[in-house]
Each structure stands twice: as C-alpha cells, then as structure tokens.
Write a protein that holds these residues in place. Sequence first.
Motif, PDB file in Angstrom:
ATOM      1  N   ASP A  50      -7.776   1.043   2.601  1.00 59.62           N
ATOM      2  CA  ASP A  50      -7.385   0.427   3.871  1.00 59.62           C
ATOM      3  C   ASP A  50      -5.880   0.179   3.906  1.00 59.62           C
ATOM      4  O   ASP A  50      -5.206   0.476   4.900  1.00 59.62           O
ATOM      5  N   ASP A  51      -5.343  -0.346   2.817  1.00 59.94           N
ATOM      6  CA  ASP A  51      -3.890  -0.574   2.735  1.00 59.94           C
ATOM      7  C   ASP A  51      -3.124   0.744   2.837  1.00 59.94           C
ATOM      8  O   ASP A  51      -2.085   0.822   3.496  1.00 59.94           O
ATOM      9  N   ALA A  52      -3.641   1.783   2.202  1.00 55.53           N
ATOM     10  CA  ALA A  52      -2.975   3.088   2.242  1.00 55.53           C
ATOM     11  C   ALA A  52      -2.950   3.653   3.659  1.00 55.53           C
ATOM     12  O   ALA A  52      -1.947   4.218   4.093  1.00 55.53           O
ATOM     13  N   GLY A  56       0.371   4.657   6.225  1.00 53.58           N
ATOM     14  CA  GLY A  56       0.614   5.999   6.717  1.00 53.58           C
ATOM     15  C   GLY A  56      -0.013   7.128   5.920  1.00 53.58           C
ATOM     16  O   GLY A  56       0.407   8.275   6.048  1.00 53.58           O
ATOM     17  N   ALA A  57      -1.014   6.833   5.115  1.00 52.06           N
ATOM     18  CA  ALA A  57      -1.682   7.893   4.359  1.00 52.06           C
ATOM     19  C   ALA A  57      -2.385   8.850   5.307  1.00 52.06           C
ATOM     20  O   ALA A  57      -2.927   8.442   6.335  1.00 52.06           O
ATOM     21  N   VAL A  58      -2.349  10.123   4.983  1.00 55.14           N
ATOM     22  CA  VAL A  58      -3.032  11.136   5.777  1.00 55.14           C
ATOM     23  C   VAL A  58      -4.535  11.018   5.557  1.00 55.14           C
ATOM     24  O   VAL A  58      -5.314  11.058   6.500  1.00 55.14           O
ATOM     25  N   VAL A  72      -8.918   8.185  -3.638  1.00 52.41           N
ATOM     26  CA  VAL A  72      -8.090   9.388  -3.550  1.00 52.41           C
ATOM     27  C   VAL A  72      -7.298   9.274  -2.255  1.00 52.41           C
ATOM     28  O   VAL A  72      -7.856   9.261  -1.172  1.00 52.41           O
ATOM     29  N   ILE A  73      -5.969   9.181  -2.395  1.00 51.11           N
ATOM     30  CA  ILE A  73      -5.080   8.921  -1.266  1.00 51.11           C
ATOM     31  C   ILE A  73      -4.060  10.049  -1.179  1.00 51.11           C
ATOM     32  O   ILE A  73      -3.474  10.433  -2.193  1.00 51.11           O
TER      33      ILE A  73
END
Length: 76
Positions: A50-52, A56-58, A72-73
């Motif tokens: 959630d934080d990722a 801006g994580a894809v 896995v981010i």
Amino acid sequence: MVKKTAAMGFVVLAASGLATLIAAGPATAAAPQTQVHPGLSLSECLKLTDDARHKGAVTAQCLPDGSNKKAVITYR
C-alpha cells in the motif's frame, strides 16, 4: 576483392554493434526496477505494498512465500 568485401562487412558489423550499445543506454536506464521483500506477515506485506502504491509503484503485489508472504514491488 574478397578482402575488401570482408573488411567492409566487419565495418558494418562494428557500426551496428556500436549503434546498438548507444541506443541501449537510455533503454536500460528506463527499465523497471523490481524489489522483492521476502518473509513478511500478511499485514506487513499489505502495508508495504500500500505504501509503495502511494509512492508511485507501477505494481505492488503480495505473493505466497512458504508459510509467509513476499512483497514484489516494481517502480519505473
């Protein structure tokens, strides 16, 4: 004539190889970067993903990792 043709072939191969290396520079810099965080509880994994996503994580997924989970981010 054969030597001249062979030499020209090597020149073409060298030029195309150099062009490939130059063109691959920006492509490898823009490649997605994946991070794996193993051995998490479900709540830790959900918080991390959630934080990722907020950062801006894809993609950010919790996947099975034995009896635990792994996050896995992927960032661009």
